[in-house]
Enzyme design. Structure first.
Site, PDB file in Angstrom:
ATOM      1  N   ARG A 104     -46.776   0.928  69.437  1.00  0.00           N
ATOM      2  CA  ARG A 104     -47.268   0.494  70.723  1.00  0.00           C
ATOM      3  C   ARG A 104     -48.390  -0.508  70.493  1.00  0.00           C
ATOM      4  NH1 ARG A 104     -49.615   4.424  75.352  1.00  0.00           N
ATOM      5  NH2 ARG A 104     -51.366   4.494  73.937  1.00  0.00           N
ATOM      6  N   THR A 108     -51.423  -4.478  74.918  1.00  0.00           N
ATOM      7  CA  THR A 108     -50.477  -4.539  76.048  1.00  0.00           C
ATOM      8  C   THR A 108     -49.835  -3.194  76.348  1.00  0.00           C
ATOM      9  OG1 THR A 108     -48.599  -5.012  74.603  1.00  0.00           O
ATOM     10  CG2 THR A 108     -49.880  -6.911  75.371  1.00  0.00           C
ATOM     11  N   ASP A 200     -54.137  10.726  69.004  1.00  0.00           N
ATOM     12  CA  ASP A 200     -53.040   9.930  68.432  1.00  0.00           C
ATOM     13  C   ASP A 200     -52.187  10.828  67.532  1.00  0.00           C
ATOM     14  OD1 ASP A 200     -52.596   6.622  67.537  1.00  0.00           O
ATOM     15  OD2 ASP A 200     -51.593   8.250  66.465  1.00  0.00           O
ATOM     16  N   ASP A 203     -51.559   9.580  63.854  1.00  0.00           N
ATOM     17  CA  ASP A 203     -52.755   9.686  63.014  1.00  0.00           C
ATOM     18  C   ASP A 203     -53.052  11.143  62.657  1.00  0.00           C
ATOM     19  OD1 ASP A 203     -53.161   6.985  62.920  1.00  0.00           O
ATOM     20  OD2 ASP A 203     -54.608   6.949  64.564  1.00  0.00           O
TER      21      ASP A 203
END
Ligand code: PRP
Ligand code: URA
Length: 209
Positions: A104, A108, A200, A203
């Protein structure tokens, strides 16, 4: 409209709470993703058709049920979807695995495709797309569109944590897909992160950043 299934079994809820906890370290995080994926696979296969077969017990003949020749493919969205593969394979050991690489764009929030590798017989299989996080829905929608564009039959999307925005986006773009989630969260923040979420997923699975 594809149905939304919130898999809220107590065991799943318990494990999701530890997944959210920022004190949970990489090793335990990975184990929890694996375990929740297995439990969700149990829910996501509930509609598999059965057929009757006859077996011989040590005592007599018996009619029993077996899954009726279902050919399944698992499609993890890289990276984080990889964390769910082994957990699902525990229940569907004959499934083949294809990979779709998307990240991603942080500005944006649009998905960027960087890798697609699918099993040779992928068009003959019922496909389950795996990704722990359904945020804007951009990545899941892109993966499903990539599969459909190659003549494949994705039928289910399995995510651990979803935002309402992502559910709506997938239901609008792909109303034929059933969505399975372990938790439906409140909303997305200004950076496109699920609130309360777990941060995340990639991560935390791989210990990066
Ligand atoms: C995360 C997650 C999904 C996506 C969800 O991946 O695993 O693929 O974001 O967001 P969306 O619904 O708004 O598209 P990320 O892009 O961080 O890549 P990674 O798995 O490689 O870390
Ligand atoms: N991707 C993640 O890993 N987490 C979020 O909250 C949103 C997108």
């Amino acid at each position: 409209m594809g149905r939304l299934h919130v898999c809220d079994h107590p065991l799943i809820q318990h494990k999701v709470t530890f997944l959210r906890d920022k004190k949970t370290e990489t090793k335990q995080f990975r184990e929890l993703v694996d375990e929740i994926a297995t439990l969700m696979a149990y829910e996501a296969t509930r509609d598999f058709p059965l057929e009757t077969v006859r077996v011989e017990t040590p005592v007599t003949l018996a009619d029993g049920k077996v899954i009726a020749g279902r050919m399944v493919g698992l499609i993890p969205i890289l990276r984080a979807g990889l964390g769910m593969v082994d957990g699902v394979l525990k229940l569907l050991p004959s499934a083949r695995v294809g990979h779709i690489g998307l990240y991603r764009d942080e500005e944006t929030l649009q998905p960027v495709e960087y890798y697609v590798s699918l099993p040779t017989d992928v068009t003959e299989r019922e496909l389950i797309v795996l990704d722990p996080m359904l945020a804007t829905g951009g990545s899941a929608n892109a993966a499903i569109s990539i599969l459909k564009g190659r003549g494949c039959r994705p039928t289910k999307l399995m995510c651990l944590i979803a935002a309402p925005e992502g559910i709506k986006a997938v239901q609008e773009a792909h109303p034929d897909i059933d969505i399975f989630v372990a938790a439906l969260d409140s909303h997305l923040n200004d950076h496109g992160y699920i609130v309360p979420g777990l941060g995340d997923a990639g991560d935390r699975l791989y210990g990066t950043k």
